[in-house]
Design a protein around this motif. Structure first.
Motif, PDB file in Angstrom:
ATOM      1  N   MET A   1       5.138 -81.250 119.792  1.00  0.00           N
ATOM      2  CA  MET A   1       6.139 -80.620 120.651  1.00  0.00           C
ATOM      3  C   MET A   1       5.967 -79.109 120.578  1.00  0.00           C
ATOM      4  N   TRP A   2       5.656 -78.504 121.690  1.00  0.00           N
ATOM      5  CA  TRP A   2       5.323 -77.087 121.724  1.00  0.00           C
ATOM      6  C   TRP A   2       6.461 -76.179 121.279  1.00  0.00           C
ATOM      7  N   GLY A   3       7.715 -76.557 121.517  1.00  0.00           N
ATOM      8  CA  GLY A   3       8.843 -75.703 121.168  1.00  0.00           C
ATOM      9  C   GLY A   3       8.963 -75.454 119.674  1.00  0.00           C
ATOM     10  N   LEU A   4       8.545 -76.435 118.876  1.00  0.00           N
ATOM     11  CA  LEU A   4       8.652 -76.281 117.436  1.00  0.00           C
ATOM     12  C   LEU A   4       7.498 -75.483 116.852  1.00  0.00           C
ATOM     13  N   ARG A   5       6.380 -75.407 117.562  1.00  0.00           N
ATOM     14  CA  ARG A   5       5.190 -74.750 117.027  1.00  0.00           C
ATOM     15  C   ARG A   5       5.105 -73.271 117.394  1.00  0.00           C
ATOM     16  N   LYS A   6       5.811 -72.857 118.411  1.00  0.00           N
ATOM     17  CA  LYS A   6       5.641 -71.485 118.893  1.00  0.00           C
ATOM     18  C   LYS A   6       6.975 -70.747 118.892  1.00  0.00           C
ATOM     19  N   PRO A   7       6.927 -69.454 118.640  1.00  0.00           N
ATOM     20  CA  PRO A   7       8.153 -68.677 118.882  1.00  0.00           C
ATOM     21  C   PRO A   7       8.376 -68.589 120.384  1.00  0.00           C
ATOM     22  N   PHE A   8       9.580 -68.259 120.775  1.00  0.00           N
ATOM     23  CA  PHE A   8       9.896 -68.166 122.196  1.00  0.00           C
ATOM     24  C   PHE A   8       9.046 -67.042 122.807  1.00  0.00           C
ATOM     25  N   PRO A   9       8.264 -67.343 123.840  1.00  0.00           N
ATOM     26  CA  PRO A   9       7.383 -66.324 124.420  1.00  0.00           C
ATOM     27  C   PRO A   9       8.157 -65.326 125.288  1.00  0.00           C
ATOM     28  N   GLU A  10       7.872 -64.062 125.096  1.00  0.00           N
ATOM     29  CA  GLU A  10       8.459 -63.018 125.942  1.00  0.00           C
ATOM     30  C   GLU A  10       7.393 -62.573 126.933  1.00  0.00           C
ATOM     31  N   LEU A  11       7.770 -62.496 128.204  1.00  0.00           N
ATOM     32  CA  LEU A  11       6.858 -62.081 129.267  1.00  0.00           C
ATOM     33  C   LEU A  11       7.376 -60.796 129.892  1.00  0.00           C
ATOM     34  N   ARG A  12       6.461 -59.989 130.408  1.00  0.00           N
ATOM     35  CA  ARG A  12       6.851 -58.755 131.078  1.00  0.00           C
ATOM     36  C   ARG A  12       6.204 -58.696 132.446  1.00  0.00           C
ATOM     37  N   THR A  13       6.973 -58.216 133.402  1.00  0.00           N
ATOM     38  CA  THR A  13       6.450 -57.950 134.735  1.00  0.00           C
ATOM     39  C   THR A  13       6.667 -56.462 134.995  1.00  0.00           C
ATOM     40  N   GLU A  14       6.373 -56.032 136.178  1.00  0.00           N
ATOM     41  CA  GLU A  14       6.543 -54.615 136.492  1.00  0.00           C
ATOM     42  C   GLU A  14       7.990 -54.156 136.301  1.00  0.00           C
ATOM     43  N   ARG A  15       8.954 -55.003 136.714  1.00  0.00           N
ATOM     44  CA  ARG A  15      10.360 -54.600 136.678  1.00  0.00           C
ATOM     45  C   ARG A  15      11.227 -55.364 135.692  1.00  0.00           C
ATOM     46  N   PHE A  16      10.701 -56.452 135.120  1.00  0.00           N
ATOM     47  CA  PHE A  16      11.559 -57.350 134.345  1.00  0.00           C
ATOM     48  C   PHE A  16      10.962 -57.742 133.001  1.00  0.00           C
ATOM     49  N   ILE A  17      11.863 -58.062 132.086  1.00  0.00           N
ATOM     50  CA  ILE A  17      11.502 -58.703 130.827  1.00  0.00           C
ATOM     51  C   ILE A  17      12.007 -60.140 130.945  1.00  0.00           C
ATOM     52  N   LEU A  18      11.134 -61.087 130.673  1.00  0.00           N
ATOM     53  CA  LEU A  18      11.533 -62.491 130.636  1.00  0.00           C
ATOM     54  C   LEU A  18      11.594 -62.851 129.161  1.00  0.00           C
ATOM     55  N   ARG A  19      12.805 -63.099 128.679  1.00  0.00           N
ATOM     56  CA  ARG A  19      13.040 -63.271 127.250  1.00  0.00           C
ATOM     57  C   ARG A  19      13.981 -64.431 127.019  1.00  0.00           C
ATOM     58  N   GLU A  20      14.161 -64.769 125.752  1.00  0.00           N
ATOM     59  CA  GLU A  20      15.079 -65.847 125.396  1.00  0.00           C
ATOM     60  C   GLU A  20      16.516 -65.434 125.716  1.00  0.00           C
ATOM     61  N   LEU A  21      17.281 -66.374 126.229  1.00  0.00           N
ATOM     62  CA  LEU A  21      18.713 -66.138 126.439  1.00  0.00           C
ATOM     63  C   LEU A  21      19.403 -66.068 125.083  1.00  0.00           C
ATOM     64  N   GLU A  22      20.328 -65.135 124.947  1.00  0.00           N
ATOM     65  CA  GLU A  22      21.083 -64.958 123.707  1.00  0.00           C
ATOM     66  C   GLU A  22      22.569 -65.039 124.011  1.00  0.00           C
ATOM     67  N   ASN A  23      23.376 -65.240 122.982  1.00  0.00           N
ATOM     68  CA  ASN A  23      24.828 -65.317 123.185  1.00  0.00           C
ATOM     69  C   ASN A  23      25.380 -64.045 123.818  1.00  0.00           C
ATOM     70  N   ARG A  24      24.732 -62.903 123.568  1.00  0.00           N
ATOM     71  CA  ARG A  24      25.187 -61.642 124.179  1.00  0.00           C
ATOM     72  C   ARG A  24      25.073 -61.664 125.703  1.00  0.00           C
ATOM     73  N   ASP A  25      24.302 -62.625 126.245  1.00  0.00           N
ATOM     74  CA  ASP A  25      24.139 -62.765 127.699  1.00  0.00           C
ATOM     75  C   ASP A  25      25.236 -63.612 128.336  1.00  0.00           C
ATOM     76  N   ALA A  26      26.139 -64.157 127.534  1.00  0.00           N
ATOM     77  CA  ALA A  26      27.106 -65.144 128.036  1.00  0.00           C
ATOM     78  C   ALA A  26      27.955 -64.616 129.196  1.00  0.00           C
ATOM     79  N   ARG A  27      28.461 -63.381 129.085  1.00  0.00           N
ATOM     80  CA  ARG A  27      29.317 -62.851 130.161  1.00  0.00           C
ATOM     81  C   ARG A  27      28.545 -62.679 131.467  1.00  0.00           C
ATOM     82  N   GLU A  28      27.335 -62.145 131.378  1.00  0.00           N
ATOM     83  CA  GLU A  28      26.522 -61.970 132.585  1.00  0.00           C
ATOM     84  C   GLU A  28      26.098 -63.322 133.156  1.00  0.00           C
ATOM     85  N   LEU A  29      25.737 -64.263 132.268  1.00  0.00           N
ATOM     86  CA  LEU A  29      25.362 -65.595 132.737  1.00  0.00           C
ATOM     87  C   LEU A  29      26.557 -66.263 133.414  1.00  0.00           C
ATOM     88  N   PHE A  30      27.741 -66.081 132.842  1.00  0.00           N
ATOM     89  CA  PHE A  30      28.940 -66.636 133.458  1.00  0.00           C
ATOM     90  C   PHE A  30      29.142 -66.065 134.862  1.00  0.00           C
TER      91      PHE A  30
END
Length: 185
Positions: A1-30
């Protein structure tokens, strides 16, 4: 199972960071997942409380750990503010396939957010996760999402009649697919 073998991958684009969702994102996600217009084609009803957003974040983390799905936060590279999410679900590693899904805050519609994030995620999926096939299920009347997947190079395979139920109605979904050999990055 790949999720257990790897840390969460962070990706970058020109304008965005694609990262793991964190509890601090809860208000914006809501704010995103409680918007009727954002959720109309999402496949579930809008959230009612911030607590539900925290549960969504926990669910995404659990799915990653179990190797069943991955959902990135789409965050503004300058402010780190959450503006949407994108990722793979219905992951069947033994068949090297998954479905892609995304949603973006209405404040950022028509700005190329999903397109830019999807290109990074598709490339990562084919190259790093060795996916052979990535599918997208889109309601025919969701013109923006249909245009996006077609622009990315997905090919329509057929109509799934009354395939989903959301907002008190059955919905048809168009099945799109992209094979690794077709991805142009």
């Amino acid at each position: 199972m790949w999720g257990l073998r790897k840390p969460f991958p962070e990706l970058r684009t020109e304008r965005f960071i694609l990262r793991e969702l964190e509890n601090r994102d809860a208000r914006e996600l809501f704010k995103i997942l409680s918007d009727d217009k954002v959720m109309y084609y999402y496949g579930s009803d809008p959230l009612v409380t911030v607590y539900e957003a925290k549960n969504v974040i926990s669910y995404f983390k659990e799915q990653f750990t179990q190797g069943k799905a991955i959902r990135w936060a789409i965050a503004d590279a300058q402010t780190n503010q959450l503006i949407g999410t994108i990722g793979f679900h219905n992951w069947l590693s033994q068949y090297h396939r998954a479905e892609i899904g995304f949603e973006v805050s209405q404040d950022y519609w028509q700005r190329g957010v999903a397109s830019e994030a999807a290109r990074a995620v598709l490339t990562y999926g084919f190259e790093e996760f060795a996916l052979h096939r990535i599918s997208a299920l889109v309601a025919p009347e969701n013109l923006a999402s249909n245009a996006l997947v077609q622009k990315l190079g997905f090919k329509a395979e057929g109509l799934l009649e009354d395939y989903a139920y959301s907002h008190g109605r059955f919905m048809d979904l168009t099945m799109y697919r992209m094979l690794a050999s077709e991805w142009k990055g």
